[in-house]
Design a protein around this motif. Sequence first.
Motif, short mmCIF file in Angstrom:
data_model
loop_
_atom_site.label_atom_id
_atom_site.label_comp_id
_atom_site.label_asym_id
_atom_site.label_seq_id
_atom_site.Cartn_x
_atom_site.Cartn_y
_atom_site.Cartn_z
N TYR A 189 0.98 -1.40 0.03
CA TYR A 189 0.05 -0.06 0.25
C TYR A 189 0.70 1.40 -0.11
O TYR A 189 2.09 1.19 0.48
CB TYR A 189 -1.00 -0.06 1.20
N GLU A 190 0.13 2.19 -0.27
CA GLU A 190 1.08 3.40 -0.59
C GLU A 190 0.51 4.57 0.44
O GLU A 190 -0.22 4.57 1.08
CB GLU A 190 0.98 4.22 -2.15
N ARG A 191 1.67 5.74 0.53
CA ARG A 191 1.19 6.67 1.40
C ARG A 191 -0.29 7.44 1.22
O ARG A 191 -0.95 7.77 2.25
CB ARG A 191 2.28 7.75 1.57
N GLU A 192 -0.41 7.44 0.14
CA GLU A 192 -1.65 8.23 -0.40
C GLU A 192 -2.91 7.46 0.17
O GLU A 192 -3.96 8.12 0.27
CB GLU A 192 -1.88 8.15 -1.69
N ARG A 193 -2.73 6.37 0.50
CA ARG A 193 -3.87 5.61 1.12
C ARG A 193 -4.06 6.07 2.62
O ARG A 193 -5.40 5.71 3.38
CB ARG A 193 -3.84 4.25 0.98
N MET A 194 -3.38 6.44 3.26
CA MET A 194 -3.19 6.94 4.68
C MET A 194 -4.35 8.12 4.51
O MET A 194 -4.36 9.27 3.72
CB MET A 194 -1.95 7.31 5.30
N CYS A 195 -5.03 8.43 5.59
CA CYS A 195 -6.08 9.61 5.63
C CYS A 195 -5.58 10.92 6.27
O CYS A 195 -6.10 11.92 6.28
CB CYS A 195 -7.38 9.34 6.15
N HIS A 196 -4.33 11.01 7.11
CA HIS A 196 -3.98 12.00 7.57
C HIS A 196 -2.73 11.95 8.50
O HIS A 196 -2.23 10.71 8.23
CB HIS A 196 -5.15 12.57 8.73
N ALA A 197 -2.22 12.99 9.05
CA ALA A 197 -0.89 12.96 9.55
C ALA A 197 -1.08 12.36 10.94
O ALA A 197 -2.09 12.23 11.67
CB ALA A 197 -0.50 14.30 9.96
N PRO A 198 0.24 11.66 11.50
CA PRO A 198 1.42 11.57 10.71
C PRO A 198 1.48 10.46 9.85
O PRO A 198 2.57 10.38 9.27
CB PRO A 198 2.44 11.52 12.03
#
Length: 644
Positions: A189-198
Amino acid sequence: MIAVYSSFFFFLLLISSVHSTLTISFTPQSLNRSGDTVTIQWTGVESPSDLDWLGIYSPPESPHDHFIGYKFLSDSPDWQTGSGSISLPLTNLRSDYSFRIFRWTQSEINPKHKDHDHNPLPGTRHLLTESNRLKFRLNRPDQIHLSYTDTVNEMRVMFVTGDGEERLARYGEVKERLNNTVKARGVSYERERMCHAPANTTIGWRDPGWTFDAVMKSLKPGVKYYYQVGSESKGWSEIHSFVSRNDDSDQTLAFMFGDMGCSTPYRTFIRGEEESLSTVKWILRDIKSLGNDKAAIVSHVGDISYAKGYSWIWDEFFAQIEPIASKVPYHVCIGNHEYDWPMQPWKPDWAAYVYGKDSGGECGVPYSVKFNMPGNSSEAKVRNLYYSYDMGSVHFVYISTETEFLKGGKQYSFIKSDLESVNRSKRPFVVVQGHRPMYTTSTKGSDIAVRVKMIEHLEPLFVEYNVTVALWGHVHRYERFCPISNNTCGERWHGSPVHLVIGMAGKETQPIWEPRPNHPDVPIFPQPARSMYRGGEFGYTRLVADKERLTISYVGNHDGEVHDKVEILASGEVISGGSDDDGKDSSLGSKSEFEVLWYIEGASVMVLGMVLGYLIGFFSRRKREGAGSSNTGRWIQVKNEEET
């Protein structure tokens, strides 16, 4: 003016001298596998300060403030001489490591730049030196963990590698002949699938590698199998073993807990859970005592790694549990620290102050990729929400308290249909597990709305279909209730499940207990009448069952002994607490049955142990905290009751 220039020139010479004489090195020059230890040495630190620190970086090109962890040079006994060394085990993050030494001064402490415990994070303005790159020599599979599938004669194995090239699992009944081979499916999976920081920032994100998933099929019931994962070109893991599920057996053995997290050998942006090491240690003891022909499972009821957006913490967690999870199936349910974020799909008005930003922007993505539980439940691409399976005389049900569970929803329909379908002549006991508790005497106000809705919508199902036991996490201590429904104690579990809170496996924040009305100044003992036992010690529970009896024992981490026990008979009787006259924990059967002997002293010692267990746990933790404070000489951990 000449004096000013002279002073400035002298300062440059001083800095140059520091850089020219300071050296950093490490041994060995490369590591083989996760858990191997590296020793970092340095010499020539001029005028050493207790704020000088060692940064740990992976990948090596990370910016100065993107460390994965740090240690103060003062952790070395000889630091005041300007030389010293620090040894620590490292986890393979599928990229090289490097180490940097920084000077940090009191005047540069930024009170707004803090870690999870509200301690200032170290400054990176003054780099003194940087090491070469430390490599892991092999790209063998890591983070191996098992789980059941929906088919009784199968076992799933998952693992992580640094690339997506083809990997296999091979297995057999003889260690030297792993003749059965199955291809593993790899995903990432890629960082773009995360929804917010951090989680979606460069500070929290690290490449998670590839998670592979293979299913070993056509297993004989109750047989020990050997297996390994990998490939000829990339290398194979060590050979591990497990005992397959036996649908004809009445015996059930499970190790159950919640809110464990993991320990890290360095300080980082979030708190490591030191007590999780003891939980793993004692469960490993129990597993090794089972012999070669006894199947067991692990249930981790939410708040799993506490990565909270710092992705390498997942790697640390799986490295810590691999000795267990590579031997027995490791089953999980989702908690607030895996899923919750303000924009999550289901957030009714009554839950406005319940579901916050506890996942650190992960929003269930790593949880969904790194585990693959039975069933096919999902919501907004988040998996492993609710499912069930059978083992021995017990039907296990896992539910999600973080997604919709109200009457009329998909999860409610699943729970109702699942409980209706249980063959109670074959599975006399039903155990439901979820993260947030339906019953607790913790006074944390933000969870009250969830408990009210769970009692309104889910408890009628538990009562109607005679759920035996309900296990919950979220509150970071152990508590056992009477057989209860509608906040009223019953005499038997038929229609009144026994609820237990088991979130005591590692997370250090403590609940504030509800006292009895006539004892408001005694918050721990005595507890309200519906609470049969609650303790201040870390630990886990063991569940042992056959067709006549289900026993749950609470094992304390400070001594590995049983401190509470409840026996539940198929006939409906609930026997609370106590121990056997011969001093054995009979919940695990005789030695010939389970190859296990765990000793406890007797009923009177059990009662004393309840009190001493709490006191020893309390003071031992304070002692550790005090030791930690003396080592750093600076900061004191702040443990906030709200950080569940």
